[in-house]
Design an enzyme around this catalytic site. Structure first.
Site, PDB file in Angstrom:
ATOM      1  CB  VAL A  56      -0.992   0.003   1.185  1.00 37.56           C
ATOM      2  CG1 VAL A  56      -1.781   1.314   1.229  1.00 37.56           C
ATOM      3  CG2 VAL A  56      -1.945  -1.181   1.095  1.00 37.56           C
ATOM      4  CB  CYS A  57       3.875   2.225   1.934  1.00 37.07           C
ATOM      5  SG  CYS A  57       3.223   2.110   3.610  1.00 37.07           S
ATOM      6  N   GLY A  58       3.881   1.595  -1.126  1.00 45.11           N
ATOM      7  CA  GLY A  58       4.528   1.745  -2.421  1.00 45.11           C
ATOM      8  C   GLY A  58       3.613   2.348  -3.458  1.00 45.11           C
ATOM      9  CG  LEU A  61       5.193   6.594  -0.539  1.00 49.09           C
ATOM     10  CD1 LEU A  61       6.455   6.034   0.096  1.00 49.09           C
ATOM     11  CD2 LEU A  61       4.914   7.996  -0.053  1.00 49.09           C
TER      12      LEU A  61
END
Length: 163
Positions: A56-58, A61
């Site tokens: 999710v972070c990838g 971002l």
């Protein structure tokens, strides 16, 4: 999402719009010290996220990288913050080709995230919380659950508060 807590385990509330933003001095992925006091009047998004290399972070971002120039055209800087070490963030940023700073809130562990009410004491990670800061004050803030990316449209709504 679990309530944010300080590193000592006591609850901490995120600063609200109009309040002075907590100060910080953190190394970026290149080891350069980024200090809030040196940012002056520049507006910036402080984007807390749990961990580098997570799905999710990838994706979240990567979306920010796609709109980075749009934000820069409005004189707004993006800075991601996680509790990862600067060396991990360097590899992450290089692999993903991020053109914005990733700040390492590694030690004292999560201290800056805690000061923003964006630290989960149980998981030892930053929560998914964003702050738009201008002239040292919080303009807007928003968050999403740990497994849900924040919408780019919400960033644009926040930017519109500056005009």
């Amino acid at each position: 999402m679990e309530p944010s807590q300080t590193a000592t385990g006591s609850p901490s509330s995120p600063p609200r719009a109009g309040q002075t933003a907590p100060g910080f001095a953190l190394p970026n992925q290149h080891g350069e010290l980024i200090e809030s006091r040196s940012l002056g009047e520049q507006a910036y998004f402080l984007v807390f996220y749990p961990f580098a290399f997570s799905a999710v972070c990838g994706s979240e971002l990567e979306e920010l990288e796609e709109v980075r120039e749009e934000f820069a055209a409005r004189n707004i800087r993006i800075m991601g913050v996680s509790v990862d070490h600067k060396y991990a963030l360097r590899t992450y940023a290089d692999q993903a080709r991020f053109g914005f700073d990733l700040l390492a809130d590694f030690w004292p562990h999560g201290a800056v995230a805690s000061s923003y009410g964006a630290f989960n004491f149980e998981s030892g990670a930053a929560t998914r919380h964003t702050f738009l800061i201008a002239e040292g004050r919080v303009v807007d803030s928003f968050s999403s659950p740990i497994h849900q990316a924040r919408a780019i449209a919400r960033y644009r709504e926040a930017m519109d508060l500056l005009t």
